[in-house]
Design a protein around this motif. Structure first.
Motif, short mmCIF file in Angstrom:
data_model
loop_
_atom_site.label_atom_id
_atom_site.label_comp_id
_atom_site.label_asym_id
_atom_site.label_seq_id
_atom_site.Cartn_x
_atom_site.Cartn_y
_atom_site.Cartn_z
N THR A 1 0.81 -1.22 0.00
CA THR A 1 0.00 0.00 0.00
C THR A 1 0.85 1.27 0.00
O THR A 1 0.41 2.31 -0.49
CB THR A 1 -0.94 0.01 1.22
N ARG A 2 2.06 1.19 0.56
CA ARG A 2 2.93 2.37 0.53
C ARG A 2 3.28 2.74 -0.92
O ARG A 2 3.35 3.92 -1.27
CB ARG A 2 4.19 2.12 1.34
N SER A 3 3.52 1.72 -1.75
CA SER A 3 3.82 1.99 -3.16
C SER A 3 2.62 2.63 -3.85
O SER A 3 2.76 3.55 -4.66
CB SER A 3 4.20 0.69 -3.88
N PHE A 4 1.43 2.16 -3.51
CA PHE A 4 0.21 2.76 -4.06
C PHE A 4 0.13 4.24 -3.70
O PHE A 4 -0.06 5.09 -4.57
CB PHE A 4 -1.02 2.01 -3.55
N HIS A 5 0.29 4.56 -2.41
CA HIS A 5 0.17 5.96 -1.98
C HIS A 5 1.31 6.82 -2.53
O HIS A 5 1.10 8.00 -2.87
CB HIS A 5 0.12 6.04 -0.45
N ARG A 6 2.50 6.25 -2.61
CA ARG A 6 3.64 7.01 -3.13
C ARG A 6 3.39 7.46 -4.58
O ARG A 6 3.78 8.56 -4.97
CB ARG A 6 4.92 6.16 -3.05
N ASN A 7 2.73 6.65 -5.34
CA ASN A 7 2.49 6.95 -6.75
C ASN A 7 1.18 7.69 -7.01
O ASN A 7 1.06 8.38 -8.03
CB ASN A 7 2.49 5.66 -7.58
N CYS A 8 0.23 7.56 -6.10
CA CYS A 8 -1.12 8.04 -6.41
C CYS A 8 -1.64 9.18 -5.53
O CYS A 8 -2.64 9.81 -5.88
CB CYS A 8 -2.11 6.87 -6.33
#
Length: 462
Positions: A338-345
């Motif tokens: 989920t961190r990757s999701f938030h980092r990109n979005c």
């Protein structure tokens, strides 16, 4: 002072050109009945043109009574006068010429090898005559294609036709297009036509060239052999896997006798068998018809845009979609956490996410008109969920708009994209049914599932 002297010099040479004093060159320009005799000076022509320099130095120019004779039936007197005025004094006016005449002038200048003017005329056509392609696109493309020196104009024409292909493909003379040029166009990844349209235009071109009717019931075995031979080199250029199932059945499969049988078999398998990948060694989707997704195609975009604007599902098509879909995140590429999701979005504004359910052809997801960062439940009246039971068939799609606006979108640092009933709790995906007063109406999303991959796109108004 220098510019003043240069102007005087230019004026003097222009007077020399107009008075013809001491001329030793006679040029017969144009064809009967419009031939005109034009006089010039060999020393000036030699200095300014490689063509004339070669003619005088190699002595291949005809000579009579001490004067050089040139016959140029392919260049009109008007255009030759324009060229000579440039040779003598460096002045040229293109604004009063039609685009077709400017192109003829460019061809003449190329023949006479006046390189500086070649660049100038190309630049003029690109900047000031962008509509000249509409006059006779087939002839213009053929002309530019045949001259290696017209690189800038050739690139411009190709980009223009690929961006607005109906200029060429809907013209009366499209059927006269030479095979190598048609082949070159069909190789382009940026040709802005639906693949089924490209296929139909190709068939039209082939039928005319074979002098055949588009009536399968009237074809002989020789007709089938001839059209297969005509189509052979074009088949690998058609992106058949981008053609919708209904169009494939009614507009491609009916021509199975003139297509490679292994291709027909693979396409049938692709459209009938769930989760079947394309097998044929065909080019990828054209850039004009793709958004960089591995989950959806160009056919999904008008549907999403119609839902975003709360219109009927067929309100938009591929040509008039008012949004750009910019890929922000793909879990298989950027990290499933989920961190990757938030980092990109995060902080990207409106987004839509698409989830591929593992071991199925099903896509689910939702539209968030807000940001993904901050807060817990966010309020909006514009979000929705969707469900495609078959990702290849957009007719299986269902959409569900928010009912409880204060529970529309959920944002938290260790949660993935969560909208209403559809949860991504630390990468555990599930759908809750709350009964009466549902946050979103139930559209058949599974209660729990594993994710094969998911993507998030930023939605930007064009």
């Amino acid at each position: 002072m220098t510019s003043k002297f240069l102007t005087e010099l230019s004026n003097d040479y222009e007077r020399l050109f107009e008075t013809e004093i001491g001329y030793d060159v006679i040029i017969y320009a144009g064809e009967e009945p419009n031939i005109k005799e034009i006089h010039a000076h060999s020393n000036i022509l030699c200095i300014r043109s490689q063509y004339f320099r070669s003619a005088f130095s190699n002595e291949w120019a005809e000579k009579r009574d001490g004067k050089f004779i040139f016959r140029k039936p392919n260049i009109s007197p008007q255009l030759f006068n324009i060229i000579l005025r440039f040779i003598y004094c460096g002045n040229i006016e293109l604004e009063k010429l039609q685009g077709s005449d400017v192109l003829k002038l460019l061809v003449a200048v190329d023949e006479l090898n006046i390189n500086s003017l070649i660049s100038h005329i190309q630049e003029f056509l690109i900047d000031h005559q962008t509509e000249f392609l509409h006059q006779n696109p087939t002839e213009i493309l053929e002309t530019v294609y045949q001259h290696e020196a017209f690189t800038d104009l050739w690139n411009f024409c190709l980009e223009k036709v690929c961006k607005e292909p109906k200029i060429l493909f809907n013209s009366e003379n499209f059927i006269n297009l030479k095979a190598p040029l048609l082949e070159l166009l069909l190789k382009r990844d940026d040709l802005n036509l639906d693949e089924i349209e490209i296929w139909e235009y190709l068939l039209k071109w082939c039928f005319v060239h074979q002098n055949m009717e588009n009536d399968l019931t009237k074809w002989s075995s020789e007709d089938i052999t001839d059209i297969k031979r005509e189509l052979h080199k074009f088949i690998p250029l058609i992106r058949f896997y981008d053609i919708e199932p209904a169009d494939f059945f009614y507009k491609v499969y009916c021509y199975k006798d003139i297509l490679p049988q292994d291709l027909i078999h693979d396409l049938l398998e692709f459209h009938i068998v769930p989760n079947m990948k394309s097998k044929a060694n065909l080019p990828p989707s054209r850039k004009s018809n793709q958004i960089g997704s591995t989950l959806i195609g160009s056919r999904h975009i008008p549907l999403f845009a119609s839902w975003i604007d709360k219109k009927d599902s067929l309100h938009y098509n591929k040509k008039n979609t008012p949004y750009n879909f910019n890929l922000l995140y793909r879990s298989s590429r950027d990290g499933i956490d989920t961190r990757s999701f938030h980092r990109n979005c995060d902080n990207k504004g409106a987004t839509i996410y698409i989830v591929k359910i593992k071991n199925s052809a099903q896509l689910v997801g939702g539209y968030n008109p807000l940001d993904w960062n901050g807060g817990l439940w966010k309020t909006t009246a514009d979000s929705f969920l969707f469900n495609f039971t078959d990702k290849e068939n957009v007719s299986t799609a269902k959409v569900s708009y928010v009912n409880k606006q204060d529970h529309a979108v959920y944002c938290y640092y260790n949660w993935g994209p969560t909208i209403g009933n559809l949860y991504c709790d630390n990468n555990k995906w599930y759908y809750k049914i709350y009964g009466e007063g549902e946050r979103y109406p139930n559209i058949g999303i599974p209660p729990a599932f594993e994710v094969e991959d998911y993507e998030v796109f930023q939605i930007v108004k064009k």
